[in-house]
Scaffold this active site. Structure first.
Site, PDB file in Angstrom:
ATOM      1  N   ASN A  19       0.863  -1.182   0.000  1.00 32.61           N
ATOM      2  CA  ASN A  19       0.000   0.000   0.000  1.00 32.61           C
ATOM      3  C   ASN A  19       0.894   1.224   0.000  1.00 32.61           C
ATOM      4  O   ASN A  19       2.055   1.163   0.418  1.00 32.61           O
ATOM      5  CB  ASN A  19      -0.893   0.011   1.239  1.00 32.61           C
ATOM      6  CG  ASN A  19      -1.848   1.196   1.236  1.00 32.61           C
ATOM      7  OD1 ASN A  19      -2.441   1.534   0.202  1.00 32.61           O
ATOM      8  ND2 ASN A  19      -1.993   1.857   2.380  1.00 32.61           N
ATOM      9  N   GLU A  72       4.959  10.088  -4.422  1.00 35.70           N
ATOM     10  CA  GLU A  72       4.339   8.759  -4.426  1.00 35.70           C
ATOM     11  C   GLU A  72       4.580   8.043  -5.752  1.00 35.70           C
ATOM     12  O   GLU A  72       4.838   6.844  -5.794  1.00 35.70           O
ATOM     13  CB  GLU A  72       2.824   8.874  -4.193  1.00 35.70           C
ATOM     14  CG  GLU A  72       2.447   9.370  -2.814  1.00 35.70           C
ATOM     15  CD  GLU A  72       0.944   9.381  -2.598  1.00 35.70           C
ATOM     16  OE1 GLU A  72       0.263   8.436  -3.027  1.00 35.70           O
ATOM     17  OE2 GLU A  72       0.439  10.347  -2.000  1.00 35.70           O
ATOM     18  N   HIS A  97       0.867   5.296   1.319  1.00 32.67           N
ATOM     19  CA  HIS A  97       0.156   6.220   2.198  1.00 32.67           C
ATOM     20  C   HIS A  97       0.847   7.584   2.109  1.00 32.67           C
ATOM     21  O   HIS A  97       2.075   7.654   2.106  1.00 32.67           O
ATOM     22  CB  HIS A  97       0.188   5.680   3.639  1.00 32.67           C
ATOM     23  CG  HIS A  97      -0.610   6.520   4.570  1.00 32.67           C
ATOM     24  ND1 HIS A  97      -1.980   6.415   4.679  1.00 32.67           N
ATOM     25  CD2 HIS A  97      -0.238   7.506   5.418  1.00 32.67           C
ATOM     26  CE1 HIS A  97      -2.414   7.294   5.567  1.00 32.67           C
ATOM     27  NE2 HIS A  97      -1.375   7.970   6.035  1.00 32.67           N
TER      28      HIS A  97
HETATM   29  C1  GRF Z   1      -2.827   8.393  -2.627  1.00 33.51           C
HETATM   30  O1  GRF Z   1      -2.579   9.608  -1.982  1.00 33.51           O
HETATM   31  C2  GRF Z   1      -2.329   7.250  -1.785  1.00 33.51           C
HETATM   32  O2  GRF Z   1      -1.256   7.592  -0.967  1.00 33.51           O
HETATM   33  C3  GRF Z   1      -3.527   6.905  -0.943  1.00 33.51           C
HETATM   34  O3  GRF Z   1      -4.632   7.134  -1.771  1.00 33.51           O
HETATM   35  C4  GRF Z   1      -4.310   8.088  -2.745  1.00 33.51           C
HETATM   36  C5  GRF Z   1      -4.663   7.509  -4.064  1.00 33.51           C
HETATM   37  O4  GRF Z   1      -4.458   8.445  -5.077  1.00 33.51           O
HETATM   38  N1  GRF Z   1      -3.462   5.568  -0.434  1.00 33.51           N
HETATM   39  P1  GRF Z   1      -4.519   8.027  -6.604  1.00 33.51           P
HETATM   40  O5  GRF Z   1      -5.896   7.457  -6.849  1.00 33.51           O
HETATM   41  O6  GRF Z   1      -3.461   7.021  -6.837  1.00 33.51           O
HETATM   42  O7  GRF Z   1      -4.282   9.288  -7.371  1.00 33.51           O
END
Ligand code: GRF
Length: 198
Positions: free
Chosen positions: A108, A180, A110
């Protein structure tokens, strides 16, 4: 040339699909020696589903309200021979059947430096609002293994960025989201390498 590993991506109803797209692009460019065998979405009518189709990915629409959801989900992953599962905006706890079938192979991401600002209900802009309210000078993202508790599995990778004076929750969220998209493929690649060639 390592064999391309099969990954499934599970998205949620609020997700934009940007991490899904980042993973798919890393596969397409060869940076990540993997292929996306399925994007599992809670509904066929989500912007992220359109994005997935636009990337040529196979979408499986499966609502958690579906009767026998745990087995349906497990079957959807197994028939496509998924080896690694990436949660990307999936806000639920995974069924025990799925956790047991893919030990150390479910990840996952976060948008904070866990264990700070994680746990049930901590998602989206709430996370960044809490980071700002706490007066943090640094934030970032965490890729971790998934366990039976929210945001508590083993940390695989963290990347940091500054919290700038005058940041809004939106501006901080955008800075973390850009991280991310780098961190998720990188962490998955390292986990695959650790797992060894198959
Ligand atoms: C991201 O900020 C991730 O960290 C969290 O949910 C969000 C998903 O964003 N778990 P996306 O749909 O990938 O743009």
């Amino acid at each position: 040339m390592p064999r391309r590993r099969k990954i499934a991506i599970l998205i949620g109803s609020r997700g934009r699909g940007s991490n899904m797209a980042a993973l798919a692009k890393a596969c397409a460019s060869g940076d990540l020696p993997a292929e996306v065998v399925a994007v599992v979405a809670p509904s066929p009518d989500l912007p992220a589903v359109e994005a997935a189709k636009g990337l040529g990915l196979q979408v499986v629409a499966l609502s958690s309200a579906t009767e026998d959801y745990p087995n349906q989900l497990l079957k959807a992953l197994q028939v496509r021979e998924a080896e690694f599962i990436c949660l990307a905006g999936y806000l639920r706890l995974l069924p025990a059947e799925v956790l047991q079938t893919f030990p150390n192979r479910i990840l996952n991401i976060h948008p904070s430096l866990l264990p700070k600002f994680g746990g049930q209900g901590m998602y989206g802009l709430r996370v960044h609002e809490a980071v700002l309210a706490a007066g943090e000078k640094v934030s970032g993202c965490t890729v971790h293994l998934v366990s039976e508790r929210y945001d508590e599995g083993q940390v695989l990778l963290q990347m940091t960025c500054p919290v700038e004076p005058g940041d809004s929750k939106e501006s901080l969220a955008a800075r973390v989201l850009a991280l991310e998209h780098v961190a998720y493929p990188k962490a998955l690649k390292a986990l695959m390498q650790k797992d060894g060639p198959q």
